[in-house]
Scaffold this motif. Structure first.
Motif, PDB file in Angstrom:
ATOM      1  N   GLN A 259      -9.818   5.595  -2.522  1.00 29.66           N
ATOM      2  CA  GLN A 259      -9.953   6.651  -1.531  1.00 29.66           C
ATOM      3  C   GLN A 259     -10.535   6.086  -0.239  1.00 29.66           C
ATOM      4  O   GLN A 259     -11.494   5.309  -0.258  1.00 29.66           O
ATOM      5  CB  GLN A 259     -10.859   7.770  -2.041  1.00 29.66           C
ATOM      6  CG  GLN A 259     -10.220   8.593  -3.131  1.00 29.66           C
ATOM      7  CD  GLN A 259     -11.066   9.801  -3.489  1.00 29.66           C
ATOM      8  OE1 GLN A 259     -12.240   9.882  -3.186  1.00 29.66           O
ATOM      9  NE2 GLN A 259     -10.434  10.765  -4.141  1.00 29.66           N
TER      10      GLN A 259
ATOM     11  N   VAL B 196       0.863  -1.169   0.000  1.00 25.38           N
ATOM     12  CA  VAL B 196       0.000   0.000   0.000  1.00 25.38           C
ATOM     13  C   VAL B 196       0.902   1.221   0.000  1.00 25.38           C
ATOM     14  O   VAL B 196       1.786   1.331   0.849  1.00 25.38           O
ATOM     15  CB  VAL B 196      -0.929  -0.008   1.238  1.00 25.38           C
ATOM     16  CG1 VAL B 196      -1.765   1.249   1.291  1.00 25.38           C
ATOM     17  CG2 VAL B 196      -1.830  -1.223   1.237  1.00 25.38           C
TER      18      VAL B 196
ATOM     19  N   PHE C  85      -6.159   0.015   9.065  1.00 26.94           N
ATOM     20  CA  PHE C  85      -6.023   1.460   9.262  1.00 26.94           C
ATOM     21  C   PHE C  85      -6.942   1.857  10.400  1.00 26.94           C
ATOM     22  O   PHE C  85      -8.155   1.713  10.310  1.00 26.94           O
ATOM     23  CB  PHE C  85      -6.383   2.189   7.965  1.00 26.94           C
ATOM     24  CG  PHE C  85      -6.247   3.693   8.009  1.00 26.94           C
ATOM     25  CD1 PHE C  85      -5.291   4.329   8.789  1.00 26.94           C
ATOM     26  CD2 PHE C  85      -7.075   4.477   7.230  1.00 26.94           C
ATOM     27  CE1 PHE C  85      -5.171   5.705   8.802  1.00 26.94           C
ATOM     28  CE2 PHE C  85      -6.964   5.855   7.230  1.00 26.94           C
ATOM     29  CZ  PHE C  85      -6.004   6.473   8.013  1.00 26.94           C
TER      30      PHE C  85
ATOM     31  N   PHE D 279      -4.574  -5.059   5.119  1.00 31.60           N
ATOM     32  CA  PHE D 279      -4.361  -3.631   5.364  1.00 31.60           C
ATOM     33  C   PHE D 279      -5.246  -3.235   6.538  1.00 31.60           C
ATOM     34  O   PHE D 279      -6.455  -3.445   6.506  1.00 31.60           O
ATOM     35  CB  PHE D 279      -4.720  -2.829   4.104  1.00 31.60           C
ATOM     36  CG  PHE D 279      -4.721  -1.337   4.302  1.00 31.60           C
ATOM     37  CD1 PHE D 279      -3.533  -0.632   4.443  1.00 31.60           C
ATOM     38  CD2 PHE D 279      -5.913  -0.637   4.345  1.00 31.60           C
ATOM     39  CE1 PHE D 279      -3.532   0.737   4.619  1.00 31.60           C
ATOM     40  CE2 PHE D 279      -5.926   0.736   4.517  1.00 31.60           C
ATOM     41  CZ  PHE D 279      -4.727   1.424   4.655  1.00 31.60           C
TER      42      PHE D 279
ATOM     43  N   TYR E 234      -7.818   9.957   2.162  1.00 36.32           N
ATOM     44  CA  TYR E 234      -6.524   9.311   1.968  1.00 36.32           C
ATOM     45  C   TYR E 234      -6.613   8.499   0.684  1.00 36.32           C
ATOM     46  O   TYR E 234      -7.537   7.712   0.519  1.00 36.32           O
ATOM     47  CB  TYR E 234      -6.184   8.399   3.156  1.00 36.32           C
ATOM     48  CG  TYR E 234      -5.996   9.177   4.438  1.00 36.32           C
ATOM     49  CD1 TYR E 234      -4.734   9.596   4.825  1.00 36.32           C
ATOM     50  CD2 TYR E 234      -7.086   9.511   5.231  1.00 36.32           C
ATOM     51  CE1 TYR E 234      -4.553  10.326   5.985  1.00 36.32           C
ATOM     52  CE2 TYR E 234      -6.914  10.244   6.388  1.00 36.32           C
ATOM     53  CZ  TYR E 234      -5.652  10.646   6.764  1.00 36.32           C
ATOM     54  OH  TYR E 234      -5.475  11.376   7.901  1.00 36.32           O
ATOM     55  N   GLU E 235      -5.670   8.712  -0.204  1.00 33.88           N
ATOM     56  CA  GLU E 235      -5.664   7.976  -1.461  1.00 33.88           C
ATOM     57  C   GLU E 235      -4.546   6.942  -1.395  1.00 33.88           C
ATOM     58  O   GLU E 235      -3.380   7.297  -1.213  1.00 33.88           O
ATOM     59  CB  GLU E 235      -5.465   8.929  -2.637  1.00 33.88           C
ATOM     60  CG  GLU E 235      -5.887   8.314  -3.931  1.00 33.88           C
ATOM     61  CD  GLU E 235      -6.147   9.372  -4.990  1.00 33.88           C
ATOM     62  OE1 GLU E 235      -5.311   9.464  -5.894  1.00 33.88           O
ATOM     63  OE2 GLU E 235      -7.179  10.054  -4.910  1.00 33.88           O
ATOM     64  N   GLU E 236      -4.912   5.688  -1.499  1.00 30.45           N
ATOM     65  CA  GLU E 236      -3.966   4.591  -1.344  1.00 30.45           C
ATOM     66  C   GLU E 236      -3.979   3.723  -2.601  1.00 30.45           C
ATOM     67  O   GLU E 236      -5.011   3.540  -3.222  1.00 30.45           O
ATOM     68  CB  GLU E 236      -4.345   3.717  -0.139  1.00 30.45           C
ATOM     69  CG  GLU E 236      -4.535   4.486   1.158  1.00 30.45           C
ATOM     70  CD  GLU E 236      -3.283   5.176   1.634  1.00 30.45           C
ATOM     71  OE1 GLU E 236      -2.186   4.620   1.451  1.00 30.45           O
ATOM     72  OE2 GLU E 236      -3.396   6.277   2.182  1.00 30.45           O
ATOM     73  N   SER E 237      -2.820   3.191  -2.935  1.00 25.51           N
ATOM     74  CA  SER E 237      -2.701   2.243  -4.046  1.00 25.51           C
ATOM     75  C   SER E 237      -2.016   0.993  -3.531  1.00 25.51           C
ATOM     76  O   SER E 237      -1.155   1.051  -2.653  1.00 25.51           O
ATOM     77  CB  SER E 237      -1.870   2.830  -5.184  1.00 25.51           C
ATOM     78  OG  SER E 237      -2.525   3.940  -5.740  1.00 25.51           O
TER      79      SER E 237
ATOM     80  N   PRO F   1      -5.777   3.792  -7.621  1.00 28.73           N
ATOM     81  CA  PRO F   1      -5.870   4.430  -6.298  1.00 28.73           C
ATOM     82  C   PRO F   1      -7.288   4.288  -5.724  1.00 28.73           C
ATOM     83  O   PRO F   1      -8.273   4.368  -6.444  1.00 28.73           O
ATOM     84  CB  PRO F   1      -5.546   5.896  -6.574  1.00 28.73           C
ATOM     85  CG  PRO F   1      -4.821   5.898  -7.869  1.00 28.73           C
ATOM     86  CD  PRO F   1      -5.356   4.724  -8.651  1.00 28.73           C
TER      87      PRO F   1
ATOM     88  N   PRO G 113       0.806   5.564  -0.480  1.00 31.99           N
ATOM     89  CA  PRO G 113       1.661   5.626   0.695  1.00 31.99           C
ATOM     90  C   PRO G 113       0.898   5.064   1.906  1.00 31.99           C
ATOM     91  O   PRO G 113      -0.315   5.158   1.961  1.00 31.99           O
ATOM     92  CB  PRO G 113       1.930   7.114   0.863  1.00 31.99           C
ATOM     93  CG  PRO G 113       0.682   7.772   0.348  1.00 31.99           C
ATOM     94  CD  PRO G 113       0.214   6.876  -0.787  1.00 31.99           C
ATOM     95  N   LEU G 114       1.601   4.524   2.861  1.00 36.38           N
ATOM     96  CA  LEU G 114       0.985   3.967   4.059  1.00 36.38           C
ATOM     97  C   LEU G 114       0.766   5.104   5.055  1.00 36.38           C
ATOM     98  O   LEU G 114       1.720   5.741   5.504  1.00 36.38           O
ATOM     99  CB  LEU G 114       1.895   2.885   4.654  1.00 36.38           C
ATOM    100  CG  LEU G 114       1.289   1.973   5.693  1.00 36.38           C
ATOM    101  CD1 LEU G 114       0.136   1.162   5.100  1.00 36.38           C
ATOM    102  CD2 LEU G 114       2.340   1.026   6.248  1.00 36.38           C
ATOM    103  N   PRO G 115      -0.493   5.406   5.399  1.00 39.34           N
ATOM    104  CA  PRO G 115      -0.739   6.528   6.316  1.00 39.34           C
ATOM    105  C   PRO G 115      -0.336   6.174   7.755  1.00 39.34           C
ATOM    106  O   PRO G 115      -0.154   5.005   8.091  1.00 39.34           O
ATOM    107  CB  PRO G 115      -2.255   6.749   6.207  1.00 39.34           C
ATOM    108  CG  PRO G 115      -2.806   5.448   5.758  1.00 39.34           C
ATOM    109  CD  PRO G 115      -1.743   4.781   4.946  1.00 39.34           C
TER     110      PRO G 115
END
Length: 162
Positions: free
Chosen positions: A59, A1, A22, A20, A37-40, A57, A3-5
Motif C-alpha cells: 500500500q 508494478v 511515483f 518505481f 494505492y495498492e500495488e504489486s 500487494p 496496476p501502475l497509477p
C-alpha cells in the motif's frame, strides 16, 4: 508494478533491478484520510517465460498537503464621504472553498461571505467619516491556513461648490 497509477513510471534497468517512481499530483492525495494505492510487483524471467512471480500487494498512502488559499489582490482606494464603495473579494484554493471574513470594519460598512469563494464589502461613509483612512483586513481561511489582504480606504471630504 500492477496496476501502475497515474504519474508513476517503472524503469527496467535490464539487470534484474527496476525503479518505481511515483510523483502524485494534488488530485491523487486524500484529506483528511489518505488516498491508498495498492500495488504489486509482477516479475517475468526472460529465460523461463512461463515462470512468474507476484509480490504481495503493497500500500502507498498519499496524503494531501494543504496549501493556503489566495485572495486576489485588492488595490487601496479613495472615495468621497457619502459615496458608496463596493469591493468584491475573491479567494481561491486548490482544495476547497475557503471561508472569508473581514476585520476592522468601519462604521457604516458590512461584509458578507457568499460561501462560494467570493465576498462583498459594502461601505457608505457618512459626514463624520470624511478626511479619514481606514485599513480593512480581508481574511481567507481553508484547512487551518490563511491569506490576508489589507486594504486602505481613504475618505475625502466633498468639494464645496461656490
Amino acid at each position: 508494478v500492477v496496476p501502475l497509477p497515474d504519474n508513476a513510471t517503472l524503469i527496467d534497468s535490464g539487470n534484474g533491478v527496476g525503479l518505481f517512481v511515483f510523483t502524485p499530483d494534488y488530485s491523487q492525495g486524500g484529506y483528511p484520510s489518505p488516498a491508498v494505492y495498492e500495488e504489486s510487483v509482477f516479475v517475468v524471467d526472460e529465460f523461463y517465460p512461463d515462470t512468474t512471480w507476484l509480490d504481495q500487494p503493497r500500500q502507498i498512502w498519499v496524503y494531501d498537503v494543504p496549501e493556503p488559499p489566495n485572495i486576489v489582490p485588492i488595490n487601496d482606494t479613495t472615495i468621497v464621504e457619502g459615496d458608496t464603495l463596493d469591493i468584491h473579494v475573491i479567494t481561491t484554493s486548490i482544495a476547497d472553498i475557503p471561508t472569508l471574513r473581514a476585520m476592522d470594519l468601519p462604521t457604516n460598512s458590512s461584509f458578507v461571505d457568499s460561501g462560494n469563494g467570493r465576498g462583498w464589502f459594502h461601505f457608505i461613509p457618512d459626514f463624520t467619516q470624511g478626511d479619514s483612512t481606514y485599513q480593512v483586513w480581508f481574511i481567507s481561511e481553508s484547512r487551518g491556513l490563511a491569506d490576508t489582504e489589507y486594504v486602505n480606504i481613504t475618505i475625502l471630504l466633498p468639494s464645496i461648490k461656490s
